[in-house]
Design a protein around this motif. Structure first.
Motif, short mmCIF file in Angstrom:
data_model
loop_
_atom_site.label_atom_id
_atom_site.label_comp_id
_atom_site.label_asym_id
_atom_site.label_seq_id
_atom_site.Cartn_x
_atom_site.Cartn_y
_atom_site.Cartn_z
N GLU A 164 20.93 8.97 176.84
CA GLU A 164 20.02 10.04 177.27
C GLU A 164 19.47 10.80 176.05
O GLU A 164 18.34 11.26 176.05
CB GLU A 164 20.76 11.03 178.20
CG GLU A 164 20.71 10.68 179.68
CD GLU A 164 21.52 9.46 180.07
OE1 GLU A 164 22.31 8.95 179.24
OE2 GLU A 164 21.36 8.98 181.21
N THR B 297 23.05 2.61 178.97
CA THR B 297 24.40 3.14 179.23
C THR B 297 25.40 1.99 179.38
O THR B 297 26.53 2.07 178.87
CB THR B 297 24.40 4.07 180.47
OG1 THR B 297 23.33 5.01 180.32
CG2 THR B 297 25.70 4.83 180.58
N PHE C 248 22.64 13.60 183.09
CA PHE C 248 23.95 12.98 182.88
C PHE C 248 24.89 13.73 181.92
O PHE C 248 26.08 13.68 182.07
CB PHE C 248 23.72 11.54 182.41
CG PHE C 248 24.92 10.66 182.21
CD1 PHE C 248 25.89 10.52 183.19
CD2 PHE C 248 25.06 9.93 181.03
CE1 PHE C 248 26.96 9.66 183.00
CE2 PHE C 248 26.13 9.07 180.83
CZ PHE C 248 27.09 8.94 181.82
N ARG D 179 28.94 7.99 186.14
CA ARG D 179 27.83 7.04 186.15
C ARG D 179 26.81 7.38 187.24
O ARG D 179 27.18 7.77 188.34
CB ARG D 179 28.34 5.60 186.32
CG ARG D 179 29.10 5.04 185.13
CD ARG D 179 28.32 5.12 183.82
NE ARG D 179 27.01 4.51 183.83
CZ ARG D 179 26.78 3.22 183.58
NH1 ARG D 179 27.78 2.42 183.28
NH2 ARG D 179 25.55 2.75 183.60
N GLY D 180 25.55 7.22 186.90
CA GLY D 180 24.48 7.55 187.84
C GLY D 180 24.28 9.06 187.98
O GLY D 180 23.62 9.52 188.91
N GLY D 181 24.82 9.81 187.03
CA GLY D 181 24.87 11.27 187.19
C GLY D 181 23.57 12.03 186.94
O GLY D 181 23.53 13.25 187.12
N SER D 182 22.51 11.34 186.55
CA SER D 182 21.28 12.08 186.26
C SER D 182 20.66 12.73 187.49
O SER D 182 20.05 13.80 187.39
CB SER D 182 20.24 11.17 185.60
OG SER D 182 20.69 10.78 184.34
N SER E 208 16.79 9.93 182.39
CA SER E 208 17.95 9.08 182.14
C SER E 208 17.80 8.36 180.81
O SER E 208 16.76 8.45 180.16
CB SER E 208 18.03 7.98 183.21
OG SER E 208 18.46 8.48 184.43
N1 ASP Z 1 22.44 6.78 182.24
C1 ASP Z 1 23.51 7.14 183.15
C2 ASP Z 1 24.01 5.90 183.86
O1 ASP Z 1 23.42 4.83 183.71
C3 ASP Z 1 23.13 8.20 184.11
C4 ASP Z 1 21.97 7.89 185.03
O2 ASP Z 1 21.10 7.12 184.67
O3 ASP Z 1 21.92 8.44 186.13
O4 ASP Z 1 24.98 5.98 184.55
#
Ligand code: ASP
Ligand code: MG
Length: 453
Positions: A126, A43, A192, A206-209, A37
């Motif tokens: 990323e 982000t 991501f 978001r949170g896609g990693s 990430s």
């Molecule tokens: N950096 C991206 C985010 O904060 C993806 C991730 O960390 O999963 O949403």
């Protein structure tokens, strides 16, 4: 091979990256693909940059990007000892930050940020972190390469919520990842981010990693996907509520989904859907306590492991109790109730019925009084603040009802002091849901947690 995904806190500074490098090095024999990430908080900072650009705050943009530059330079300086390598990573960081500056200037001038621009903007986190981490592996003496995820993770053109095109990803992964993995290189790639068929940058949401890791794992038929984060897997309860909570060594994807739904901060199976579909086990581990075994999420868990395995709670719920008005047809009343809840987008967690009564537990919402007013013509309604405490475990309900088992009486005794409104089972038989006054929920969690053997 295995996929090892590291979240933002795992790459937040040079010490954390050092730890990541050591963890991966120890598992080199399993042919790791490393997915990382952005450094923690970056982000969000990029999201703020958009707002600054749209409001023409050039000074704030300049200082925000300067801070990003310094932060990444500092990590690079602390992580990479060889001068020459350090200088080259430094200049790659500078190039990325210069590009980011130009993008922000473009948004500032146009006073608009299209989804396509926003995806590029969000991709920088990323791209920066992986530039450093991959160099860190080399600096520590490993053969490592950085493969840009955008050359593999082919998506559609929904720029900010892109969906992977698995067939393309599979052949691109074979083309770009496999040759390096075959010769024993550690491959680093960004979570991501991806790109569409025109090569334009996209992001997964978001949170896609975690999803990136699952996509790559599915494409490469990984034996395991490891999600390295800052907690030791799934706990038997929230340790802030039940201090003696411990890691659950293994649980099914479905059980994890149930826990996430009822308030636990666990990895939701939807975030690793391609792994679930391919039955690839996902292990949640702690970068800062790598010796902890973490939690293994699998399609099926050993059927003999019965009983309660974790307890979670959902606070901030409201119990709505309806009593149908005389002469109102029951189905008509129910229709009105559900249509109204749907109209106001109220989330429903559980329901119970009787001949002229019906009760529902919903999420707290500022529009509940409007909901109640809309339903008034068919039913009287009272409302109470409640929590749902969820005792979960594979086959829990079957276990609870087996005559020679004592689980139900034990639960009944444990919650007896708290004045529960109802005890129900979840529709997939994985959990018992106890609705009780919100003020009693922490204590109830502790009481049920003490039943876990
Ligand atoms: N950096 C991206 C985010 O904060 C993806 C991730 O960390 O999963 O949403
Ligand atoms: Mg994350």
């Amino acid at each position: 091979m295995i996929v090892m995904k590291f979240g933002g806190t795992s790459v937040q500074n040079a010490d954390a990256m050092q730890q990541v490098i050591a963890i991966v090095a120890e598992r080199k024999g399993r042919t790791p693909l490393v997915v990382a990430s952005a450094c923690a908080g970056v982000t969000n900072q990029l999201v703020e940059l958009e707002e600054l650009a749209l409001t023409q705050r050039r000074k704030d943009i300049a200082s925000s990007i300067a801070a990003l530059r310094v932060r990444h330079h500092d990590i690079c300086k602390d992580l990479i000892s060889q001068q020459e390598q350090q200088t080259s990573v430094h200049s790659n960081i500078d190039e990325l930050c210069d590009e980011l500056e130009r993008l922000c200037e473009g948004i500032t001038l146009l006073k608009e940020c299209t989804p396509r621009s926003r995806a590029i903007l969000l991709s920088f986190g990323e791209r920066l972190s992986n530039e450093i981490l991959s160099a860190g592996f080399i600096s520590a003496g490993h053969n490592a390469v950085l493969v840009d995820a955008r050359s593999v993770l082919r998506t559609d053109s929904i720029f900010e919520q892109a969906t992977a095109q698995m067939r393309d990803v599979t052949s691109l992964a074979e083309q770009y990842f496999l040759p390096h993995l075959r010769v024993g290189n550690i491959v680093c790639t960004q979570g991501f981010i991806g790109s569409n068929s025109k090569g334009q940058t996209t992001v997964l949401g978001r949170g896609g990693s975690d999803l990136s890791a699952a996509i790559f794992g599915a494409a490469l038929h990984a034996e395991e996907i490891q999600i390295w984060t800052d907690v030791s897997g799934v706990f038997t309860a929230d340790p802030r509520v039940a201090p003696d909570a411990r890691t659950v060594p293994e649980m099914s994807f479905e059980e994890a989904g149930e826990l996430a739904y009822f308030g636990a901060k666990v990895l939701h199976p939807d975030t690793v859907r391609p792994a679930v579909e391919k039955c690839i086990p996902v292990r949640v581990l702690n970068t800062f306590k790598p010796e902890n075994i973490g939690t293994l999420l699998t399609p099926n868990v050993d059927q003999t492991s019965l009983g309660i395995r974790s307890v979670t709670m959902k606070k901030g719920c409201v119990l709505l109790r309806f009593r149908f008005k005389p002469m109102v047809e029951k189905m008509a009343a129910l229709e009105r109730i559900y249509v109204t809840l749907f109209k106001y987008a109220i989330q429903v967690f559980s329901s119970e019925g009787a001949e002229r009564h019906y009760s529902i537990v919903v999420a707290q919402s500022s529009v509940l009084s409007a909901v109640i007013a809309d339903i008034q013509s068919v039913a009287e309604c009272s409302h109470t603040q409640v929590s749902i405490v969820c005792a979960a475990g594979a086959n829990l309900v079957v276990h609870a009802y087996t005559p020679d088992k004592t689980l139900l009486p034990q639960i009944a005794a444990a919650i007896q002091p708290f004045g529960a409104y109802s005890v129900q089972q979840s529709a997939n038989s994985m959990a018992l849901l106890i609705v009780l006054p919100e003020t009693a929920s922490n204590e109830a969690v502790r009481a049920i947690h003490s039943l876990i053997v």
